[in-house]
Design a protein around this motif. Structure first.
Motif, PDB file in Angstrom:
ATOM      1  N   TRP A   1       0.829  -1.206   0.000  1.00  0.00           N
ATOM      2  CA  TRP A   1       0.000   0.000   0.000  1.00  0.00           C
ATOM      3  C   TRP A   1       0.863   1.255   0.000  1.00  0.00           C
ATOM      4  CZ3 TRP A   1      -0.684   3.952   3.674  1.00  0.00           C
ATOM      5  CH2 TRP A   1      -1.719   4.851   3.354  1.00  0.00           C
ATOM      6  N   ILE A   2       1.914   1.265   0.809  1.00  0.00           N
ATOM      7  CA  ILE A   2       2.813   2.430   0.871  1.00  0.00           C
ATOM      8  C   ILE A   2       3.465   2.679  -0.485  1.00  0.00           C
ATOM      9  CG2 ILE A   2       4.986   3.276   1.851  1.00  0.00           C
ATOM     10  CD1 ILE A   2       4.149   1.992   4.500  1.00  0.00           C
ATOM     11  N   LEU A   3       3.934   1.611  -1.137  1.00  0.00           N
ATOM     12  CA  LEU A   3       4.586   1.767  -2.444  1.00  0.00           C
ATOM     13  C   LEU A   3       3.617   2.309  -3.492  1.00  0.00           C
ATOM     14  CD1 LEU A   3       6.821  -1.437  -2.688  1.00  0.00           C
ATOM     15  CD2 LEU A   3       7.582   0.937  -2.465  1.00  0.00           C
ATOM     16  N   ALA A   4       2.338   1.973  -3.361  1.00  0.00           N
ATOM     17  CA  ALA A   4       1.354   2.425  -4.341  1.00  0.00           C
ATOM     18  C   ALA A   4       0.752   3.785  -3.984  1.00  0.00           C
ATOM     19  CB  ALA A   4       0.234   1.388  -4.460  1.00  0.00           C
ATOM     20  N   GLU A   5       1.113   4.319  -2.824  1.00  0.00           N
ATOM     21  CA  GLU A   5       0.520   5.565  -2.336  1.00  0.00           C
ATOM     22  C   GLU A   5       1.429   6.748  -2.682  1.00  0.00           C
ATOM     23  OE1 GLU A   5      -1.228   8.361  -1.518  1.00  0.00           O
ATOM     24  OE2 GLU A   5      -2.485   6.749  -0.683  1.00  0.00           O
ATOM     25  N   PRO A   6       1.040   7.580  -3.658  1.00  0.00           N
ATOM     26  CA  PRO A   6       1.911   8.675  -4.099  1.00  0.00           C
ATOM     27  C   PRO A   6       2.148   9.747  -3.034  1.00  0.00           C
ATOM     28  CG  PRO A   6      -0.261   8.852  -5.121  1.00  0.00           C
ATOM     29  CD  PRO A   6      -0.216   7.532  -4.432  1.00  0.00           C
ATOM     30  N   ARG A   7       1.275   9.834  -2.047  1.00  0.00           N
ATOM     31  CA  ARG A   7       1.448  10.875  -1.027  1.00  0.00           C
ATOM     32  C   ARG A   7       2.696  10.660  -0.189  1.00  0.00           C
ATOM     33  NH1 ARG A   7      -4.511  10.834   1.570  1.00  0.00           N
ATOM     34  NH2 ARG A   7      -4.152   8.595   1.222  1.00  0.00           N
ATOM     35  N   PHE A   8       3.200   9.417  -0.133  1.00  0.00           N
ATOM     36  CA  PHE A   8       4.450   9.184   0.600  1.00  0.00           C
ATOM     37  C   PHE A   8       5.626   9.890  -0.057  1.00  0.00           C
ATOM     38  CE2 PHE A   8       2.381   5.909   3.095  1.00  0.00           C
ATOM     39  CZ  PHE A   8       3.086   5.971   4.292  1.00  0.00           C
TER      40      PHE A   8
ATOM     41  N   ARG B   1       5.515  12.871  -1.059  1.00  0.00           N
ATOM     42  CA  ARG B   1       5.409  14.291  -0.704  1.00  0.00           C
ATOM     43  C   ARG B   1       5.631  14.538   0.774  1.00  0.00           C
ATOM     44  NH1 ARG B   1      -0.387  15.965  -2.543  1.00  0.00           N
ATOM     45  NH2 ARG B   1       0.329  17.971  -1.722  1.00  0.00           N
ATOM     46  N   TRP B   2       5.167  13.608   1.628  1.00  0.00           N
ATOM     47  CA  TRP B   2       5.151  13.869   3.058  1.00  0.00           C
ATOM     48  C   TRP B   2       5.808  12.737   3.847  1.00  0.00           C
ATOM     49  CZ3 TRP B   2      -0.512  14.527   1.616  1.00  0.00           C
ATOM     50  CH2 TRP B   2      -0.757  15.824   1.156  1.00  0.00           C
ATOM     51  N   PRO B   3       6.781  13.037   4.683  1.00  0.00           N
ATOM     52  CA  PRO B   3       7.310  12.024   5.601  1.00  0.00           C
ATOM     53  C   PRO B   3       6.290  11.736   6.686  1.00  0.00           C
ATOM     54  CG  PRO B   3       8.229  14.162   6.132  1.00  0.00           C
ATOM     55  CD  PRO B   3       7.402  14.355   4.884  1.00  0.00           C
ATOM     56  N   VAL B   4       6.451  10.615   7.352  1.00  0.00           N
ATOM     57  CA  VAL B   4       5.530  10.219   8.413  1.00  0.00           C
ATOM     58  C   VAL B   4       6.328   9.922   9.677  1.00  0.00           C
ATOM     59  CG1 VAL B   4       3.902   8.449   9.196  1.00  0.00           C
ATOM     60  CG2 VAL B   4       3.770   9.311   6.848  1.00  0.00           C
ATOM     61  N   PHE B   5       5.902  10.521  10.781  1.00  0.00           N
ATOM     62  CA  PHE B   5       6.546  10.314  12.078  1.00  0.00           C
ATOM     63  C   PHE B   5       5.489   9.829  13.058  1.00  0.00           C
ATOM     64  CE2 PHE B   5       8.619  13.760   9.835  1.00  0.00           C
ATOM     65  CZ  PHE B   5       9.961  13.406   9.881  1.00  0.00           C
ATOM     66  N   VAL B   6       5.692   8.636  13.607  1.00  0.00           N
ATOM     67  CA  VAL B   6       4.794   8.096  14.623  1.00  0.00           C
ATOM     68  C   VAL B   6       5.588   8.055  15.930  1.00  0.00           C
ATOM     69  CG1 VAL B   6       3.317   6.177  15.310  1.00  0.00           C
ATOM     70  CG2 VAL B   6       3.671   6.666  12.875  1.00  0.00           C
ATOM     71  N   GLU B   7       5.112   8.819  16.907  1.00  0.00           N
ATOM     72  CA  GLU B   7       5.896   8.943  18.136  1.00  0.00           C
ATOM     73  C   GLU B   7       5.038   9.551  19.239  1.00  0.00           C
ATOM     74  OE1 GLU B   7      10.244  10.819  19.426  1.00  0.00           O
ATOM     75  OE2 GLU B   7       9.096  11.756  17.822  1.00  0.00           O
ATOM     76  N   ARG B   8       5.109   8.957  20.419  1.00  0.00           N
ATOM     77  CA  ARG B   8       4.466   9.494  21.618  1.00  0.00           C
ATOM     78  C   ARG B   8       3.003   9.901  21.402  1.00  0.00           C
ATOM     79  NH1 ARG B   8       7.947  13.992  24.283  1.00  0.00           N
ATOM     80  NH2 ARG B   8       8.255  14.665  22.140  1.00  0.00           N
ATOM     81  N   GLY B   9       2.264   8.974  20.863  1.00  0.00           N
ATOM     82  CA  GLY B   9       0.831   9.191  20.740  1.00  0.00           C
ATOM     83  C   GLY B   9       0.404  10.123  19.625  1.00  0.00           C
TER      84      GLY B   9
ATOM     85  N   LEU C   1      -2.568  11.306   6.986  1.00  0.00           N
ATOM     86  CA  LEU C   1      -2.121  10.721   8.245  1.00  0.00           C
ATOM     87  C   LEU C   1      -3.142   9.727   8.793  1.00  0.00           C
ATOM     88  CD1 LEU C   1      -0.668  13.920   9.948  1.00  0.00           C
ATOM     89  CD2 LEU C   1       0.634  12.017   8.983  1.00  0.00           C
ATOM     90  N   ILE C   2      -4.400  10.060   8.694  1.00  0.00           N
ATOM     91  CA  ILE C   2      -5.433   9.140   9.185  1.00  0.00           C
ATOM     92  C   ILE C   2      -5.453   7.875   8.341  1.00  0.00           C
ATOM     93  CG2 ILE C   2      -7.927   8.839   9.476  1.00  0.00           C
ATOM     94  CD1 ILE C   2      -8.015  11.874  10.143  1.00  0.00           C
ATOM     95  N   ASP C   3      -5.269   7.991   7.042  1.00  0.00           N
ATOM     96  CA  ASP C   3      -5.199   6.810   6.171  1.00  0.00           C
ATOM     97  C   ASP C   3      -4.029   5.924   6.562  1.00  0.00           C
ATOM     98  OD1 ASP C   3      -7.406   7.705   4.793  1.00  0.00           O
ATOM     99  OD2 ASP C   3      -6.274   8.484   3.076  1.00  0.00           O
ATOM    100  N   VAL C   4      -2.862   6.533   6.836  1.00  0.00           N
ATOM    101  CA  VAL C   4      -1.701   5.740   7.259  1.00  0.00           C
ATOM    102  C   VAL C   4      -1.976   5.072   8.590  1.00  0.00           C
ATOM    103  CG1 VAL C   4       0.740   5.822   7.896  1.00  0.00           C
ATOM    104  CG2 VAL C   4      -0.081   7.223   5.999  1.00  0.00           C
ATOM    105  N   ALA C   5      -2.519   5.821   9.533  1.00  0.00           N
ATOM    106  CA  ALA C   5      -2.772   5.279  10.871  1.00  0.00           C
ATOM    107  C   ALA C   5      -3.720   4.089  10.824  1.00  0.00           C
ATOM    108  CB  ALA C   5      -3.342   6.369  11.777  1.00  0.00           C
ATOM    109  N   THR C   6      -4.730   4.143   9.971  1.00  0.00           N
ATOM    110  CA  THR C   6      -5.685   3.034   9.903  1.00  0.00           C
ATOM    111  C   THR C   6      -5.084   1.802   9.212  1.00  0.00           C
ATOM    112  OG1 THR C   6      -6.607   3.936   7.839  1.00  0.00           O
ATOM    113  CG2 THR C   6      -7.675   4.581   9.909  1.00  0.00           C
ATOM    114  N   ARG C   7      -4.013   1.998   8.447  1.00  0.00           N
ATOM    115  CA  ARG C   7      -3.374   0.867   7.765  1.00  0.00           C
ATOM    116  C   ARG C   7      -2.376   0.126   8.665  1.00  0.00           C
ATOM    117  NH1 ARG C   7      -4.874  -0.843   2.439  1.00  0.00           N
ATOM    118  NH2 ARG C   7      -6.105   0.877   1.568  1.00  0.00           N
TER     119      ARG C   7
END
Length: 232
Positions: free
Chosen positions: A184-191, A193-201, A223-229
């Protein structure tokens, strides 16, 4: 005999100087007061203020005495967003998630030793607390992340070539990045454009320039799409 009250006497000169100083200080306070009023009206007219009202959210202006109730300092000082120095912020609910959008100034990202502060933004979504995980297509991470967190390899050649990963726990990261998630990440073009940081809630991203309504909602949706995946 020269009276102490004569215009050219030392006493009168001193009193005149004190009076001029008092007038100058008064004018300075008046200017600062009026400037604060003008700035307050400007902030209340900012789009974030209207957006917060529409969404039953909260708008936070610099020096306004309030700050977001969750989040991470976007400058990377490893402290809560409530303690960070930000230009303005908005909190609201979106797709059943708490979201914070933040404008801030930073000079650390500038090449060539340029110390001019420039505008950046951060969008953050509250998620259940978990081990830290950082993903970026360009492999550019804050120095704190490079220093404190391990590089992760999934041994998926396509994925490892496209997305750079750092985490607090390599095994946990490998468990989160299942084949389905990697595809999913490889097929998601938004990655790209935007880095993702998951940390401390929080799960967060950001970029250059101040936020506008479209960018805020687009990044929050991402971000919500990533979190749900990501598996729990």
């Amino acid at each position: 005999m020269v009276s102490a009250l004569d215009a050219d006497s030392p006493v009168m000169i001193t009193l005149g100087a004190i009076l001029m100083l008092a007038v100058g200080v008064g004018l300075l306070f008046l200017v600062l007061f009026l400037a604060g009023k003008v700035r307050g009206r400007h902030e209340r007219g900012h789009w974030m203020s209207g957006f917060a009202a529409e969404r039953s959210g909260r708008f936070h202006a610099e020096d306004g005495g309030t700050s977001p109730g969750f989040g991470i300092d976007p400058v990377g000082r490893d402290r809560p967003l409530a303690e960070a120095s930000v230009t303005r912020a908005v909190e609201f609910r979106h797709r059943d998630h708490d979201v914070a959008g933040v404008d801030f100034l930073d000079d650390r990202h500038q090449p060539g030793g340029d110390t001019t502060q420039r505008a950046f933004h951060s969008v953050q979504v509250r998620v259940p607390d978990s081990a830290a995980l950082f993903l970026a297509a360009d492999g550019v991470f804050p120095s704190r992340v490079l220093r404190e967190f391990e590089q992760v390899k999934t041994f998926d050649k396509a994925f490892d070539g496209a997305i750079k990963v750092r985490a607090a726990d390599r095994d946990r990261a490998a468990a989160l990045l299942t084949p389905e998630v990697r595809a999913w990440i490889l097929a998601e073009p938004r990655f790209g454009r935007w880095p993702v940081f998951v940390e401390r809630g929080t799960i967060r991203t950001g970029g250059r320039r101040s936020l506008d309504r479209e960018t805020l909602l687009a990044e929050a949706d991402f971000l919500i799409d990533v979190a749900t995946r990501l598996p729990r």
